[in-house]
Design an enzyme around this catalytic site. Sequence first.
Site, short mmCIF file in Angstrom:
data_model
loop_
_atom_site.label_atom_id
_atom_site.label_comp_id
_atom_site.label_asym_id
_atom_site.label_seq_id
_atom_site.Cartn_x
_atom_site.Cartn_y
_atom_site.Cartn_z
N LYS A 126 0.73 -1.20 0.13
CA LYS A 126 0.09 0.08 0.01
C LYS A 126 0.89 1.34 0.03
CE LYS A 126 -4.43 1.29 0.47
NZ LYS A 126 -5.66 0.50 -0.40
N ASP A 166 -7.02 4.50 -4.77
CA ASP A 166 -7.69 4.39 -3.55
C ASP A 166 -8.15 5.71 -3.35
OD1 ASP A 166 -7.86 2.27 -1.09
OD2 ASP A 166 -7.44 4.32 -0.13
P1 NDP Z 1 -12.77 8.14 -3.29
O1 NDP Z 1 -11.74 9.15 -3.29
O2 NDP Z 1 -13.15 8.02 -4.61
O3 NDP Z 1 -13.92 8.44 -2.23
C1 NDP Z 1 -13.75 8.45 -0.90
C2 NDP Z 1 -15.10 9.08 -0.21
O4 NDP Z 1 -14.81 9.20 1.07
C3 NDP Z 1 -15.03 10.37 -0.77
O5 NDP Z 1 -16.65 10.83 -0.69
C4 NDP Z 1 -14.26 11.36 0.40
O6 NDP Z 1 -14.72 12.57 0.47
C5 NDP Z 1 -14.59 10.48 1.44
N1 NDP Z 1 -13.90 10.54 2.55
C6 NDP Z 1 -12.48 10.27 2.56
N2 NDP Z 1 -11.84 10.63 3.62
C7 NDP Z 1 -12.78 10.86 4.49
C8 NDP Z 1 -12.92 11.24 5.81
N3 NDP Z 1 -11.80 11.50 6.81
N4 NDP Z 1 -14.12 11.57 6.41
C9 NDP Z 1 -15.23 11.58 5.74
N5 NDP Z 1 -15.32 11.19 4.36
C10 NDP Z 1 -14.11 11.07 3.81
O7 NDP Z 1 -12.39 6.88 -2.83
P2 NDP Z 1 -12.66 5.31 -2.90
O8 NDP Z 1 -14.03 5.22 -3.28
O9 NDP Z 1 -11.73 4.63 -3.82
O10 NDP Z 1 -12.32 4.81 -1.82
C11 NDP Z 1 -13.41 4.63 -0.48
C12 NDP Z 1 -13.05 3.53 0.45
O11 NDP Z 1 -13.21 2.22 -0.36
C13 NDP Z 1 -11.77 3.64 0.90
O12 NDP Z 1 -11.81 2.95 2.32
C14 NDP Z 1 -10.80 2.84 -0.04
O13 NDP Z 1 -9.63 2.32 0.78
C15 NDP Z 1 -11.76 1.77 -0.11
N6 NDP Z 1 -11.47 0.74 -1.37
C16 NDP Z 1 -11.24 1.34 -2.66
C17 NDP Z 1 -10.94 0.50 -3.54
C18 NDP Z 1 -10.58 1.02 -4.99
O14 NDP Z 1 -10.75 0.29 -5.83
N7 NDP Z 1 -10.88 2.30 -5.28
C19 NDP Z 1 -10.77 -0.76 -3.54
C20 NDP Z 1 -10.94 -1.30 -2.11
C21 NDP Z 1 -11.26 -0.58 -1.02
P3 NDP Z 1 -13.52 13.62 0.71
O15 NDP Z 1 -12.36 13.24 -0.36
O16 NDP Z 1 -14.01 14.77 0.38
O17 NDP Z 1 -12.86 13.62 1.90
O1 2IT Z 2 -8.14 -1.42 -0.93
C1 2IT Z 2 -7.96 -1.97 -2.06
O2 2IT Z 2 -8.07 -3.23 -2.21
C2 2IT Z 2 -7.59 -0.87 -3.19
N1 2IT Z 2 -7.45 0.18 -3.11
C3 2IT Z 2 -7.27 -1.51 -4.57
C4 2IT Z 2 -5.94 -2.01 -4.99
C5 2IT Z 2 -5.69 -2.48 -6.23
O3 2IT Z 2 -4.49 -2.82 -6.15
O4 2IT Z 2 -6.23 -2.38 -7.17
#
Ligand code: NDP
Ligand code: 2IT
Length: 446
Positions: A126, A166
């Site tokens: 990560k 992420d």
């Molecule tokens: P995005 O950046 O697309 O969206 C994240 C969302 O969460 C935004 O709405 C953001 O708003 C909000 N957010 C972030 N930090 C905070 C905070 N401290 N308090 C309140 N809101 C918050 O990210 P993803 O959708 O990619 O990721 C969302 C979650 O899913 C994370 O936990 C990530 O680790 C997990 N994830 C993502 C994967 C992927 O493929 N993208 C795969 C597996 C898991 P703002 O930015 O305005 O703070």
């Molecule tokens: O938390 C996760 O699994 C991710 N942000 C995606 C990682 C990846 O290598 O696609």
Amino acid sequence: MNKYAENVIGMLRKKYPWEKEYIQSVTEVFKSITPVLDSNMEYQKNRILEQLVEPDRSISFRVPWKDDQGMIQINTGHRVEFNNVLGPYKGGLRFHASVTLSIIKCLGFEQIFKNALTGLLIGGGKGGSDFNPRGKSDNEIMNFCQSFMLELSKHIGASTDVPAGDIGVGTREIGYLFGMYRRITKSFEGVLTGKGLAWGGSCLRPEATGYGVVYFAEEMLKNINDSIKGKLVSISGFGNVAWGVVKKINELGGKVITLSGPDGFIHDPDGIVGDKVDYMLAMRLSGNDRVKDYADKYNAAFYPNQRPWVVPCDIAIPCATQNELDLSDAKILVKNDAKYIVEGANLPVTMTGMEFLEKAPVLYAPAKACNAGGVACSCFEMAQNANFMNWTEEEVDTKLHQVMKYIHDQCYDTAVEFNKKGNYVFGANVAGFRRVADAVLDQGMA
Ligand code: NDP
Ligand code: 2IT
């Protein structure tokens, strides 16, 4: 907890007392695997836990970049290469002001077991930076990404370490990172996933995490003769994962009624359907960290500075960030008769929230199992890149579905094996741990 595991956590507390998030994620996994450690002394004899908790290497570096006023800004970058016994280090990059090495280690540790659960050949890693993309111009984002890659490029490669997106890192950022890697190395290779379709990306990667979450939930419900159809679903966040979840829930006949951002949450009893789903993408790309815009545009109720868990629902899917659903939220959900809690985000439920949910009359699916569709699709992207081929949407979707069912069944069966039927947290931790730990034993690292 098993005595050996307790000692290893004690050692971590002494060595890294400031890494609270990291120690929390290790403790959560170690609690679950007690019966496995009790019944197999080989793990202790070979000091498997000590080997797993210390990353192979962790790299922190300075990222200088120029803002639009010509001022030099400095951020810190990290890449933690945790464990590659099952394949190249694999895991996302997070750009968010809250990023610290402890958070990256915590997410990287989770990633080892998540990746193991997919059954694919990917190790755990990560990375990220405390760079805050909110309010930055496109030019500033590019400057930052290029500077970040100048250092990161020395450590990654298509068969060594393959980062992805992420929080705060989507196709745009991956594009700038990939472009810089290509310029530095002269190599066009599958060194990053989540690329644009025209330059090596896989179809469905943007949707994959959210779709995977819903496929997992579907299996969990099917198992007790239930289905997504007609269910009311509350979600948090409005980013990439939230968007994929909304699309798939709609397709399967459920109704998503909430979204949230750092400013509060919206409640839309008519459901987030049609052009409202596209508007989620527009809000995300606008760079405003507000979900209130949705309420203004679609005349939905907006609740400032609150979380959506107070709205009665059948299924709750946190999709924003870590520790966003605490004990009191969990209690309200259960009181309001929610039956399923499915983690879209990584580690969204606090430790005490988890302990409560594990005993509550709900089915509770942990992130390392149900959000693994994103990284699984990343691995499909690596396979396509290695072969200079593109798979069709149907091929990718079929494979994604298979992986999510495989993960579900492993978690379910492992829980049954230890007389803990229905405990998906236990099943996921034990199944993931056994695959990694046995590979360490096989490969003779001790
Ligand atoms: P995005 O950046 O697309 O969206 C994240 C969302 O969460 C935004 O709405 C953001 O708003 C909000 N957010 C972030 N930090 C905070 C905070 N401290 N308090 C309140 N809101 C918050 O990210 P993803 O959708 O990619 O990721 C969302 C979650 O899913 C994370 O936990 C990530 O680790 C997990 N994830 C993502 C994967 C992927 O493929 N993208 C795969 C597996 C898991 P703002 O930015 O305005 O703070
Ligand atoms: O938390 C996760 O699994 C991710 N942000 C995606 C990682 C990846 O290598 O696609």
